[in-house]
Design a protein around this motif. Structure first.
Motif, PDB file in Angstrom:
ATOM      1  N   TYR A  72       0.858  -1.181   0.000  1.00 42.04           N
ATOM      2  CA  TYR A  72       0.000   0.000   0.000  1.00 42.04           C
ATOM      3  C   TYR A  72       0.893   1.230   0.000  1.00 42.04           C
ATOM      4  O   TYR A  72       1.801   1.362   0.818  1.00 42.04           O
ATOM      5  N   ARG A  77      -2.270   6.421  -2.410  1.00 40.84           N
ATOM      6  CA  ARG A  77      -3.485   5.807  -1.855  1.00 40.84           C
ATOM      7  C   ARG A  77      -3.981   4.639  -2.695  1.00 40.84           C
ATOM      8  O   ARG A  77      -5.172   4.434  -2.879  1.00 40.84           O
ATOM      9  N   ARG A  78      -3.014   3.880  -3.198  1.00 41.13           N
ATOM     10  CA  ARG A  78      -3.332   2.651  -3.934  1.00 41.13           C
ATOM     11  C   ARG A  78      -2.123   1.718  -3.827  1.00 41.13           C
ATOM     12  O   ARG A  78      -1.089   2.086  -3.283  1.00 41.13           O
TER      13      ARG A  78
END
Length: 112
Positions: A72, A77-78
Motif C-alpha cells: 500500500y 493511496r493505492r
C-alpha cells in the motif's frame, strides 16, 4: 557483472535507481532495504517498483520474499506492485515495462 550501461552511459560498480521519467541516480550499494529506503521508493509514486537483486540474487532483502507482491502506497493511496528478480531478468522486464509506458521505478544491484 559490476557494469551497467544506461542510455550509453557506463556505470561501474555502483547500484543505480532509475526513475519513471528516465532519469537515474547512483544509490548506496546494499543488500537490505530498510523501511526508510522503502518509503523513499514509494514517495516516487511508481505503479511498479522493480528490484534487481544482483547476478546471484543476493540483494533486495527487506521486501517480501515472493517474486511479486503489492504494498500500500500512502502517497498514491493505492497499491504499488513490487517485482523482485535477479538483475539480468529485471533488466529485461524493465525494458519491456518502459516500452509499454508503465510508471516504473527500478533499483538495480549490479554485483552479487
Amino acid at each position: 557483472y559490476g557494469l551497467t550501461v544506461y542510455k550509453g552511459v557506463p556505470i561501474v560498480f555502483f547500484d543505480v535507481m532509475f526513475f519513471a521519467d528516465g532519469s537515474f541516480r547512483l544509490v548506496d550499494k546494499k543488500h537490505f532495504f530498510t523501511s526508510r529506503d522503502q518509503a523513499f521508493f514509494l514517495r516516487q509514486e511508481p505503479d511498479i517498483l522493480l528490484i534487481g537483486t544482483g547476478s546471484k540474487g543476493l540483494g533486495g532483502d527487506g521486501f517480501s520474499q515472493t517474486t511479486v507482491d503489492f504494498l500500500y502506497n500512502e502517497h498514491t493511496r493505492r497499491g504499488t506492485q513490487v517485482i523482485i528478480l535477479k538483475t539480468p531478468e529485471a533488466c529485461r522486464v524493465f525494458n519491456r515495462l518502459k516500452r509499454e509506458r508503465k510508471n516504473v521505478v527500478f533499483v538495480l544491484h549490479n554485483t552479487c
